[in-house]
Design a protein around this motif. Sequence first.
Motif, short mmCIF file in Angstrom:
data_model
loop_
_atom_site.label_atom_id
_atom_site.label_comp_id
_atom_site.label_asym_id
_atom_site.label_seq_id
_atom_site.Cartn_x
_atom_site.Cartn_y
_atom_site.Cartn_z
N ASN A 165 47.75 44.07 41.02
CA ASN A 165 48.58 42.99 41.55
C ASN A 165 47.79 41.96 42.34
OD1 ASN A 165 51.22 44.14 40.74
ND2 ASN A 165 50.53 45.81 42.05
N ALA A 166 46.48 42.07 42.33
CA ALA A 166 45.65 41.12 43.09
C ALA A 166 45.87 39.71 42.55
CB ALA A 166 44.19 41.52 43.00
N GLU A 167 45.90 38.76 43.47
CA GLU A 167 46.23 37.38 43.08
C GLU A 167 45.02 36.45 43.01
OE1 GLU A 167 49.23 36.33 45.94
OE2 GLU A 167 50.78 37.44 44.85
N SER A 168 43.86 36.93 43.41
CA SER A 168 42.68 36.06 43.37
C SER A 168 41.43 36.90 43.14
CB SER A 168 42.55 35.29 44.70
OG SER A 168 42.24 36.20 45.75
N ASP A 169 40.36 36.23 42.69
CA ASP A 169 39.09 36.94 42.50
C ASP A 169 38.54 37.50 43.81
OD1 ASP A 169 39.00 36.83 39.75
OD2 ASP A 169 37.79 35.00 39.69
N PRO A 170 38.57 36.74 44.92
CA PRO A 170 38.09 37.35 46.17
C PRO A 170 38.86 38.62 46.55
CG PRO A 170 38.23 34.96 46.41
CD PRO A 170 38.85 35.31 45.09
N GLU A 171 40.17 38.60 46.36
CA GLU A 171 40.96 39.79 46.67
C GLU A 171 40.57 40.94 45.72
OE1 GLU A 171 45.62 41.28 47.10
OE2 GLU A 171 45.21 39.34 46.16
N ARG A 172 40.43 40.63 44.43
CA ARG A 172 40.02 41.65 43.46
C ARG A 172 38.65 42.23 43.82
NH1 ARG A 172 43.44 39.06 40.14
NH2 ARG A 172 42.24 37.17 39.79
N ASN A 173 37.72 41.34 44.21
CA ASN A 173 36.37 41.81 44.58
C ASN A 173 36.42 42.72 45.80
OD1 ASN A 173 35.20 40.46 42.45
ND2 ASN A 173 34.63 38.67 43.66
N ASP A 174 37.16 42.32 46.83
CA ASP A 174 37.27 43.15 48.04
C ASP A 174 37.84 44.53 47.71
OD1 ASP A 174 36.24 41.10 49.59
OD2 ASP A 174 38.19 40.50 50.41
N LEU A 175 38.92 44.54 46.93
CA LEU A 175 39.54 45.80 46.58
C LEU A 175 38.63 46.65 45.69
CD1 LEU A 175 43.19 44.56 45.95
CD2 LEU A 175 42.45 46.13 47.76
N THR A 176 37.94 46.02 44.76
CA THR A 176 37.05 46.76 43.87
C THR A 176 35.88 47.35 44.66
OG1 THR A 176 37.68 45.29 42.05
CG2 THR A 176 35.73 46.63 41.72
N LEU A 177 35.34 46.60 45.60
CA LEU A 177 34.27 47.13 46.45
C LEU A 177 34.76 48.32 47.28
CD1 LEU A 177 32.54 43.83 47.64
CD2 LEU A 177 31.57 45.59 46.13
N ARG A 178 35.97 48.19 47.82
CA ARG A 178 36.55 49.31 48.59
C ARG A 178 36.72 50.53 47.69
NH1 ARG A 178 41.77 49.03 50.86
NH2 ARG A 178 41.22 51.04 51.71
N LEU A 202 29.81 53.24 40.50
CA LEU A 202 28.92 52.28 39.82
C LEU A 202 29.70 51.36 38.90
CD1 LEU A 202 25.77 54.44 39.00
CD2 LEU A 202 25.93 52.51 40.59
N ASP A 203 30.70 51.89 38.20
CA ASP A 203 31.55 51.06 37.34
C ASP A 203 32.28 50.00 38.17
OD1 ASP A 203 30.80 52.50 35.10
OD2 ASP A 203 32.65 53.71 35.03
N ALA A 204 32.80 50.43 39.32
CA ALA A 204 33.52 49.48 40.19
C ALA A 204 32.57 48.40 40.69
CB ALA A 204 34.15 50.22 41.37
N PHE A 205 31.40 48.78 41.17
CA PHE A 205 30.44 47.78 41.67
C PHE A 205 30.01 46.86 40.54
CE2 PHE A 205 29.28 51.23 44.93
CZ PHE A 205 30.19 50.75 45.84
N GLY A 206 29.87 47.42 39.33
CA GLY A 206 29.49 46.61 38.17
C GLY A 206 30.55 45.56 37.85
N VAL A 266 32.43 44.03 40.01
CA VAL A 266 32.30 42.95 40.98
C VAL A 266 31.15 42.03 40.58
CG1 VAL A 266 31.75 42.38 43.38
CG2 VAL A 266 33.29 44.28 42.88
N VAL A 267 30.03 42.63 40.19
CA VAL A 267 28.86 41.82 39.77
C VAL A 267 29.22 40.99 38.54
CG1 VAL A 267 26.51 41.96 38.86
CG2 VAL A 267 27.19 43.41 40.78
N ALA A 268 29.96 41.57 37.61
CA ALA A 268 30.32 40.84 36.38
C ALA A 268 31.23 39.65 36.68
CB ALA A 268 31.02 41.80 35.41
N ARG A 269 32.03 39.74 37.75
CA ARG A 269 32.92 38.62 38.11
C ARG A 269 32.17 37.46 38.74
NH1 ARG A 269 36.46 42.40 40.84
NH2 ARG A 269 37.75 43.29 39.24
N LYS A 270 31.01 37.73 39.29
CA LYS A 270 30.26 36.68 40.01
C LYS A 270 29.54 35.75 39.10
CE LYS A 270 30.60 38.34 44.39
NZ LYS A 270 30.86 37.68 45.55
#
Length: 186
Positions: free
Chosen positions: A147-160, A176-180, A182-186
């Motif tokens: 339900n995340a509404e933005s990439d920054p929110e998705r990145n924060d949640l994925t990092l957590r 590692l999949d989760a961190f990957g 975040v890197v792929a979104r950047k």
Amino acid sequence: EGATDSVEEQLWLRRRVADIASTKLDQTALAVEQQRAILDARPGDAAAAEALEAIHRANAQFKELQELLVHRHRHAANDEERHRHLAELARLEEEVLEDVDSAAGRYRQILELVPADRHALAALDRLAVAAGRWDEVASVIRRRLENAESDPERNDLTLRLGEVLATALGDHRGALDAFGRVVARK
């Protein structure tokens, strides 16, 4: 019809007694007794429930308020009312009664009604972290990600999520999949 009229008259009289008891006589106990009798006869009576709720709040009678909100939830006319009463119960149980397990249960019930409720998801996330229920934390974070509404929110949640997977659950591959991601979104 005569019996119906009699019931209506009794309810009207109880309302009048409750009103006079609370506004003119300062007899809260009598007002509560009358409003409860109305709810016994008509469990979904909003006016009686609202009057009781106001009395319980004004007198800091939080256990009684909790019982009333449970009653209102059980007798709600629709999901919107059920949601409202559950949200109020969760806040009361968490913030006033400090019963975080009950509050978490209420937030789970809210999510059964409204699976994408952002407030309930955030609250359940917070309560699960505080209780160290890491499997639940990971599950809630995944739901919040849906339900995340933005990439920054998705990145924060994925990092957590990655952090919880790595440190609390020992799932290094998942982390590692989760961190990957975040890197792929950047």
